[in-house]
Design an enzyme around this catalytic site. Structure first.
Site, PDB file in Angstrom:
ATOM      1  N   CYS A  11       0.768  -0.885  -0.115  1.00  0.00           N
ATOM      2  CA  CYS A  11      -0.371  -0.002   0.033  1.00  0.00           C
ATOM      3  C   CYS A  11       0.735   1.167  -0.005  1.00  0.00           C
ATOM      4  O   CYS A  11       2.290   1.050   0.270  1.00  0.00           O
ATOM      5  CB  CYS A  11      -0.988   0.079   1.366  1.00  0.00           C
ATOM      6  SG  CYS A  11      -0.305   0.484   2.770  1.00  0.00           S
ATOM      7  N   CYS A  14       2.016   2.259   3.689  1.00  0.00           N
ATOM      8  CA  CYS A  14       3.025   1.154   3.982  1.00  0.00           C
ATOM      9  C   CYS A  14       4.553   1.517   2.684  1.00  0.00           C
ATOM     10  O   CYS A  14       5.701   1.392   3.883  1.00  0.00           O
ATOM     11  CB  CYS A  14       3.147   0.103   3.622  1.00  0.00           C
ATOM     12  SG  CYS A  14       1.302  -0.677   4.227  1.00  0.00           S
ATOM     13  N   ASP A 395       2.105  31.612 -28.384  1.00  0.00           N
ATOM     14  CA  ASP A 395       2.582  32.388 -29.517  1.00  0.00           C
ATOM     15  C   ASP A 395       2.191  32.426 -31.376  1.00  0.00           C
ATOM     16  O   ASP A 395       1.357  31.253 -31.543  1.00  0.00           O
ATOM     17  CB  ASP A 395       4.081  31.670 -29.840  1.00  0.00           C
ATOM     18  CG  ASP A 395       4.443  32.673 -30.130  1.00  0.00           C
ATOM     19  OD1 ASP A 395       4.922  33.695 -30.680  1.00  0.00           O
ATOM     20  OD2 ASP A 395       5.911  31.350 -31.555  1.00  0.00           O
TER      21      ASP A 395
END
Length: 713
Positions: A11, A14, A395
Site C-alpha cells: 500500500c 506502507c 505564440d
C-alpha cells in the site's frame, strides 16, 4: 544511485513508512521509494542486506536486476504475478474452509472455531503479523485497524464474521494490487518501446551491440521493421519511418539521405544506414522515457492533501470507534457486547485504502494515455493543472502558423544598395525572418559583402556597418530616427494591411527598401482552436512580436478570441502575468524563443517534435509539430480530475453511509468490509477506464482517418 524494482509492496502508506526507515540507514538519506512505479532508488554505498531486512518487515523485497527498461521489467512482473497467484490460492482455500464450516455448522459445534481460525489465518496472517508489530510500535495504519478488528471479533465469539472480514480484506488487497499493477504495466509497456540492440558497422563488418554502447559518429544498419537505435542522420538509403513512439503520429514520414531520424522510430521498408548523432541516453526517446517515468512519482496538491488527511484520519477513526464502544452502554444503557461489535465495524469502515487510491491510479493512467498520443506531461501536478486551465495564450510563429516565413512582396527604393546591404546584415542572423530574406536574395546574383559592428536590438532588428556606413535592418521601431516620406509611408501601410510582416532596410537618412514577409497559417489551426473552445477553454489569446495588422489577420483566420501585437519578449511576459490574474493560464510556444513566457504561465506547453530545448523548457511537450492533439490532452486531463473527484466522493460517501448505520445499530462487520472493499474496487476500476481508447475521430492535423478501436493496454 542504483534503481531496483520491488515486489510485494502492499500500500502507499506502507511504502512511505519503508522509505522513512531506509532513510535512517547509513548512506540512506537520498533513498526514494515509489509505490506508483514499484521502484526503489538508493545510494550505491548503502548496505543492501539492511535495506532487504526493512523491506522484508512488510513482505516486500528487491528484484536484484538493475532496471534500464530491459528484461528486468518482466522478471519483476513474474515475481508479482507469483505473489498474486499465492494470494489467490490462499484465499480460495480459506473460502472453501469457510463455506465448509458454514455448511457443517448445525452438525459439529466444537471444531468450528478451528475451521474458522484456519480460514482466517490463511487469508489474513500477513495482515495480522504486520498489525501486531505496528501495535507494539504504536503505528496506526490499515493493518493495525484490521488486526484490532479481528482480535475483537474473535474475543466476542464472532468467528464467522471475523473470518469473512479476513477473506474479504485479503480479496480487497488482491484487487488493490491488481489495479496498481495494471497501471504500472500500462506505463511499462509504453517504456518498453526503447530498442535493446543495434547492428553497428565496423571495418565493413556487421556486429550486434547493446544500444548503451553506441557512440556519436557510429554507423548503424537498420533493416525494414527494425527500430532506429538512437537519434542520427541517414547516410545511405531511403525509407518511410514510423515516428509514433516519439510523436504519437501513426502516419509514416518519408526520409532520405541527410535527414534526421529519432531513436525508437521504426524503419518501414528498405535498408538504412544511420550515423549516430547522440548517445542513447542523450536521445529524444531516452529523455522522453525518463521524464515519463519520473512523472509517475510527482504528487499533486490533491494527493498531498489526501496523504496529510490520512495521517489524522486513521487515529480519528480509532477515537470514533472507542466512542461507539463506550458511550452508548455507559450513557444510554446499551449492551456492551453489541456496541463493542459496532465499534469494531467502525474500525473496518475506517480503512483509508480507497481514499489513498483515489488519485494515483487515475494520474498514472492519464499520463500514460497522453504519452501514447505523443504528449509528454512531466508530472501529475501538471496533468491536474491542464485539466483546470481556462485561458490559452498562443505564440503565433511556428504555433498557429507553420513558422517558415517567406518574402511575399518587396519594394525597392535604392536599387544599388538594398539587396547587398540586406544580404550583408542578415546572413549571420539565425532569426527566421532573416533566413526568409536570405532565401529571397539568393534568387538574384548578389555579391554578399561583410558587415561590421553588428548589434542586435531585441524586438527591433539589427544595426550594423557595411562599407563603413551605418545601416538599420528590422521593423518600424528600428527606424524611429527617420522621417518617412508620405509615398513610402503609404506603401508601408498597404503592406501592413495585407497582413505582411515588414523588414525595412535603411541608412541614417532614408529607407532603401522593404521586404513584406508572410507566414502560412497551419491548415489545422482554425479547427483546433474551435475544438479547444468546445472542450472548455473560455479564452484564447494570441501574443506576437508582429505588428497589429498581421496579428489581427491571423487571429481572425484562426478564430482566437483576442490578440496582442508588437510585443517584445518582456512584454509577452507582462501579458501572460496579467492573464494569470483572471484565470488559470497555459502558454504555448516553440520552447526556444518563448522560454520566459512559458515559465511565467501557470502551465508551459511547448511544441517540439523532439527538440531538446522543447523537452527541457516546458511542463508539457507536444512531440508533434502541430497542435492537433492538444484538445484531446485537455479532455483527458479534465477526465482525470473528474475521476479523482468522483473517486473521493465514492470513497468518503460509502464510508459515511456505513458509519450512519451505527446510529440504529445496523452496522455489521461484513457490511463494513464490503463498504471499504466496494469503494476500493470502484475507485480502481473507474481510474483504469482512463486507459481505454474508444473513439477515434479524424485528426485535424492530418489526412489520416483513424478507425474506431477499443483497447486497454
Amino acid at each position: 544511485m542504483k534503481e531496483y524494482r520491488l515486489q510485494g509492496l502492499s500500500c502507499p502508506n506502507c511504502a512511505q513508512d519503508l522509505e522513512d526507515q531506509i532513510k535512517k540507514l547509513e548512506n540512506g538519506e537520498s533513498a526514494k521509494l515509489s509505490y506508483n512505479s514499484g521502484k526503489l532508488k538508493v545510494d550505491d554505498n548503502i548496505k543492501l542486506d539492511e535495506v532487504e531486512k526493512i523491506l522484508a518487515s512488510d513482505n516486500a523485497s528487491l528484484v536484484k536486476e538493475k532496471q534500464n527498461h530491459d528484461h528486468g521489467h518482466d522478471h519483476g512482473h513474474d515475481h508479482d504475478h507469483g505473489n498474486q497467484k499465492t494470494l489467490i490460492l490462499l484465499l480460495s482455500i480459506s473460502t472453501a474452509i469457510f463455506l465448509a464450516a458454514i455448511f457443517t455448522e448445525s452438525k459439529v459445534d466444537a471444531s468450528l472455531a478451528i475451521f474458522y481460525l484456519l480460514a482466517m489465518a490463511l487469508s489474513g496472517y500477513q495482515t495480522f503479523l504486520k498489525g501486531i508489530k505496528n501495535l507494539f510500535q504504536l503505528k496506526f495504519n490499515i493493518e493495525t485497524l484490521m488486526t484490532i478488528a479481528l482480535i475483537g471479533a474473535v474475543s466476542i465469539g464472532e468467528w464467522k464474521e471475523g473470518t469473512l472480514v479476513a477473506i474479504l480484506f485479503g480479496l480487497n488487497e488482491l484487487l488493490e494490487g491488481y489495479g496498481m499493477e495494471k497501471a504500472r504495466k500500462s506505463m511499462e509497456k509504453l517504456l518498453d518501446i526503447a530498442p535493446k540492440e543495434a547492428t553497428i558497422i565496423q571495418d565493413g563488418q556487421e556486429k550486434i551491440v547493446s544500444i548503451q554502447s553506441l557512440k556519436i559518429n557510429d554507423t548503424v544498419l537498420v533493416r525494414a521493421g527494425e527500430k532506429i537505435p538512437s537519434d542520427g542522420t541517414i547516410v545511405s538509403g531511403t525509407s518511410s519511418v514510423n515516428e509514433a513512439a516519439i510523436t504519437g503520429e501513426s502516419m509514416p514520414v518519408e526520409k532520405q539521405v541527410g535527414e534526421e531520424v529519432f531513436g525508437g522510430s521504426i524503419n518501414n521498408e528498405g535498408v538504412l544506414k544511420v550515423q549516430i548523432t547522440k548517445a542513447y541516453e542523450d536521445s529524444s526517446l531516452a529523455k522522453i522515457l525518463h521524464l515519463v517515468e519520473e512523472a509517475q512519482d510527482t504528487k499533486t496538491p490533491t494527493e498531498l492533501f489526501i496523504n496529510r488527511f490520512s495521517k489524522y484520519y486513521t487515529p480519528l477513526i480509532m477515537v470514533i470507534s472507542a466512542i461507539v464502544m463506550v458511550f452508548p452502554p455507559l450513557l444510554f444503557g446499551g449492551s456492551w457486547g453489541e456496541w463493542f461489535y459496532q465499534g469494531l465495524a467502525v474500525l473496518i469502515v475506517g480503512c483509508p485504502c480507497a481514499l489513498i487510491l483515489s488519485s494515483p491510479i487515475a494520474n498514472i493512467s492519464g499520463i500514460t494515455r497522453n504519452a501514447r498520443n505523443g504528449i509528454l506531461i512531466k508530472g501529475s501536478v501538471f496533468l491536474e493543472q491542464l485539466g483546470k486551465i481556462d485561458t490559452l495564450a498562443f505564440d503565433k510563429t511556428g504555433t498557429l502558423t507553420i513558422g517558415e516565413p517567406f518574402v511575399q512582396k518587396y519594394e525597392v527604393f535604392d536599387q544599388e544598395r538594398f539587396f547587398p546591404v540586406a544580404s550583408a546584415v542578415e546572413k549571420s542572423s539565425s532569426h527566421p525572418l532573416a533566413k526568409a530574406v536570405m532565401r529571397k536574395i539568393e534568387e538574384f546574383s548578389i555579391v554578399t559583402k561583410e558587415a561590421e559592428d553588428i548589434e542586435t536590438v531585441s524586438g527591433q532588428g539589427i544595426v550594423a556597418k557595411v562599407d563603413g556606413q551605418r545601416y538599420w535592418v528590422g521593423n518600424e521601431k528600428n527606424i524611429e530616427h527617420l522621417v518617412i516620406p508620405d509615398p513610402i509611408k503609404k506603401k508601408i501601410n498597404e503592406m501592413k494591411n495585407d497582413g505582411l510582416t515588414l523588414v525595412i532596410v535603411a541608412d541614417k537618412d532614408q529607407i532603401l527598401g522593404i521586404f513584406g514577409i508572410s507566414d502560412q497559417i497551419r491548415e489545422e489551426s482554425r479547427s483546433v482552436v474551435a475544438k479547444l473552445h468546445q472542450v472548455g477553454i473560455k479564452n484564447t489569446v494570441m501574443l506576437t512580436g508582429d505588428h497589429e495588422k498581421t496579428a489581427e489577420k491571423v487571429a481572425k483566420q484562426v478564430g482566437v478570441k483576442s490578440y496582442f501585437g508588437d510585443l517584445l519578449p518582456e512584454e509577452k511576459v507582462q501579458q501572460v502575468k496579467s492573464l494569470t490574474n483572471n484565470g488559470k493560464v497555459a502558454m504555448i510556444g516553440d520552447g526556444i524563443n518563448d522560454a520566459p513566457a512559458l515559465a511565467t504561465a501557470d502551465l508551459g506547453i511547448a511544441m517540439g517534435k523532439g527538440t531538446d530545448s522543447a523537452i527541457e523548457t516546458a511542463d508539457i511537450v507536444l512531440m508533434q509539430d502541430h497542435l492537433g492533439k492538444l484538445p484531446d490532452a485537455i479532455s483527458i486531463a479534465k477526465r482525470v480530475n473528474r475521476t479523482i473527484r468522483l473517486n473521493l466522493s465514492l470513497a468518503l460517501g460509502l464510508k459515511l453511509i456505513a458509519l450512519l448505520l451505527t446510529i440504529p445499530g445496523w452496522l455489521t462487520l461484513w457490511i463494513a468490509i464490503l463498504a471499504d472493499m466496494g469503494a476500493t474496487i470502484l475507485v480502481t476500476l473507474i481510474s483504469l477506464t482512463i486507459l481505454w481508447q474508444g473513439k477515434q475521430k479524424r485528426d485535424p492535423s492530418s489526412n489520416e482517418e483513424v478507425k474506431g478501436e477499443v483497447q486497454l493496454s
